[in-house]
Design a protein around this motif. Structure first.
Motif: not given
Length: 495
Positions: A102-110
């Protein structure tokens, strides 16, 4: 015919005096494996870099789904669904499989639920693992998502790089020499991955110097020579010999070692996982699977991995540094060209570097003599271009390999160590390297070379040392049952 997912239309690209691409046109369809072959310097790498957004053409167009596109960077290529998987894999060894996929577009959350400020985000590991597993699942792979990538084999790291491309919705995969460092079973695993990608409609541009693989896997093959497309062939319409003829413009006969010459005096002896003994006028193959210790043995003989105690022409020698081995008459061609060259220096400087004492004293260099010797070597080795002032980084892989050979021939060494000397070079350059090995031995030297290709080991060796688990497991001489199967048994059989 459906619209090609990727196409080149009349591309040209020049680097100073070298015309790397000369009005090249190319088409790649969805669900197709389209091979691209040619000698080193034919223009393959330049075309790949145009598709990957690294180079921009001087003229012509790149089209995606029939529409012209401008690719100014690898990010632009990724945005258009084009991913290049090069020989040097872009993975982060210390990160996990899931993180690399997922490197380069790692999912995130608040960080705080309900707070959407971008400054307060954290990695969403659950989504990351789910997306990485889905990408690997498209390849029918089930890796431990938490395992560090530096604990994987090269083939597994390659699969991680491919899965990363799929996780970013790549529709075109460019595979550059994907099997160069793989064992046979890993090659077959890669081919299974490619079949799965084809079935999913992914277009694959496959670049390899292993022509038998091209015949086995390619639906179509484009051949380049001197920056031009010289043939576009459909599956069933080409053989390895025909591809070689198109690549070189002539028939290329692979020479195999004839009857072994009478060995001369013992030049080198060492006890490293078993007895190593090299005679003058002898080419010895070093066979072993990945991790068997072949590279480590060669590096120790050269003083690059802890050194070793040797005997050179009967005299005791301790090599603690490559300088000790070079002074004793030992040279090495490493398995990664970057380890044997100063890429941003000229051909002349690279050849002269280990030979400073030959071309002058500490207070001055005989530049004219150095340039003359380098020109003679470039001519003899057919380095293209035969220009001592050319920057090594701009040469093709096969020509870089010849520059490494040139510096050792200039050094007038006695023993030449070679680790995968023909890896990633074309069929004609491969035949030249084999001829140069035989000529070096014929002049009274000794060659010890490691190769993962058993036909090369058997075809070019007067004798073979087989390695398994960091130790020599067998010694075989030409004419005494030296066959590919015998070597395979020696490197794999477990007592």
């Amino acid at each position: 015919m459906p619209t090609p997912v990727l196409a080149a239309e009349d591309l040209s690209k020049r680097f100073i005096a070298i015309k790397a691409l000369d009005h090249v046109s190319f088409e790649l369809a969805a669900g197709e494996v389209h091979a691209l072959v040619g000698e080193n310097g034919a223009g393959k790498s330049t075309l790949i870099k145009v598709f990957g957004g690294i180079h921009r053409p001087d003229s012509g167009r790149v089209l995606v789904d029939g529409a012209p596109v401008e690719l100014h960077s690898p990010a632009d290529a990724y945005a258009k669904g084009i991913a290049v998987i090069g020989q040097e894999l872009r993975v982060v060894p210390a990160l996990s499989v899931a993180e690399n996929v997922m490197l380069g577009h790692l999912p995130t959350r608040p960080l705080v639920p309900g707070l959407a400020a971008t400054a307060c985000l954290r990695l969403d590991r659950a989504r990351m693992r789910a997306a990485a597993a889905a990408a690997l699942g498209r390849l029918n792979l089930a890796f431990d998502l938490d395992q560090r990538v530096d604990q994987l084999t090269f083939a597994e790291r390659q699969s991680v790089a491919i899965a990363r491309a799929l996780s970013r919705n790549a529709r075109v995969l460019v595979l550059d020499e994907p099997t160069a460092a793989l064992e046979e079973r890993e090659v077959q695993s890669l081919f299974a991955v490619i079949e799965a990608l084809k079935a999913a409609g992914v277009a694959i541009l496959y670049v390899s110097h292993r022509l038998d693989e091209i015949v086995a896997i390619a639906d179509r093959c484009t051949v380049m020579r001197d920056g031009r497309v010289v043939a576009d062939l459909a599956r069933g319409a080409f053989s390895a010999a025909e591809l070689a003829r198109h690549m070189t413009g002539r028939d290329v006969a692979e020479e195999r070692a004839g009857a072994a010459a009478a060995p001369g005096e013992v030049l080198l002896e060492a006890a490293l996982g078993g007895d190593v003994r090299l005679h003058a006028r002898e080419v010895v193959g070093l066979a072993g699977l990945l991790g068997s210790g072949t590279t480590e043995l060669l590096r120790r003989l050269f003083g690059a991995a802890g050194g070793a105690r040797l005997q050179m022409r009967g005299r005791a020698l301790v090599t603690r540094h490559p300088a000790d081995s070079i002074a004793a008459g030992i040279g090495m061609v490493p398995n990664e060209r970057i380890l044997g060259l100063v890429l941003d220096q000229t051909v002349r400087d690279n050849v002269v570097l280990p030979n400073l004492a030959r071309f002058g004293a500490w207070w001055r260099m005989d530049d004219a003599a150095a340039t003359r010797v380098v020109r003679e070597l470039l001519e003899a080795l057919d380095v293209r271009p035969p220009d001592p002032s050319a920057v090594v980084r701009r040469l093709s892989g096969g020509n870089q390999q010849k520059v490494i050979l040139a510096k050792w021939l200039a050094a007038r060494i006695d023993v030449l160590l070679m680790d995968e000397p023909t890896q990633g070079i074309d069929v004609a350059a491969k035949a030249q390297i084999h001829r140069l090995m035989r000529e070096f031995a014929g002049r009274g030297g000794a060659v010890l070379f490691a190769s993962s290709e058993l036909d090369e080991i058997v075809g070019q060796s007067d004798g073979v040392l087989a390695m398994r688990r960091q130790a020599i497991s067998a010694r075989m001489a030409r004419g005494a049952g030296l066959t590919e199967q015998a070597v395979r048994d020696a490197i794999t059989y477990q007592r």
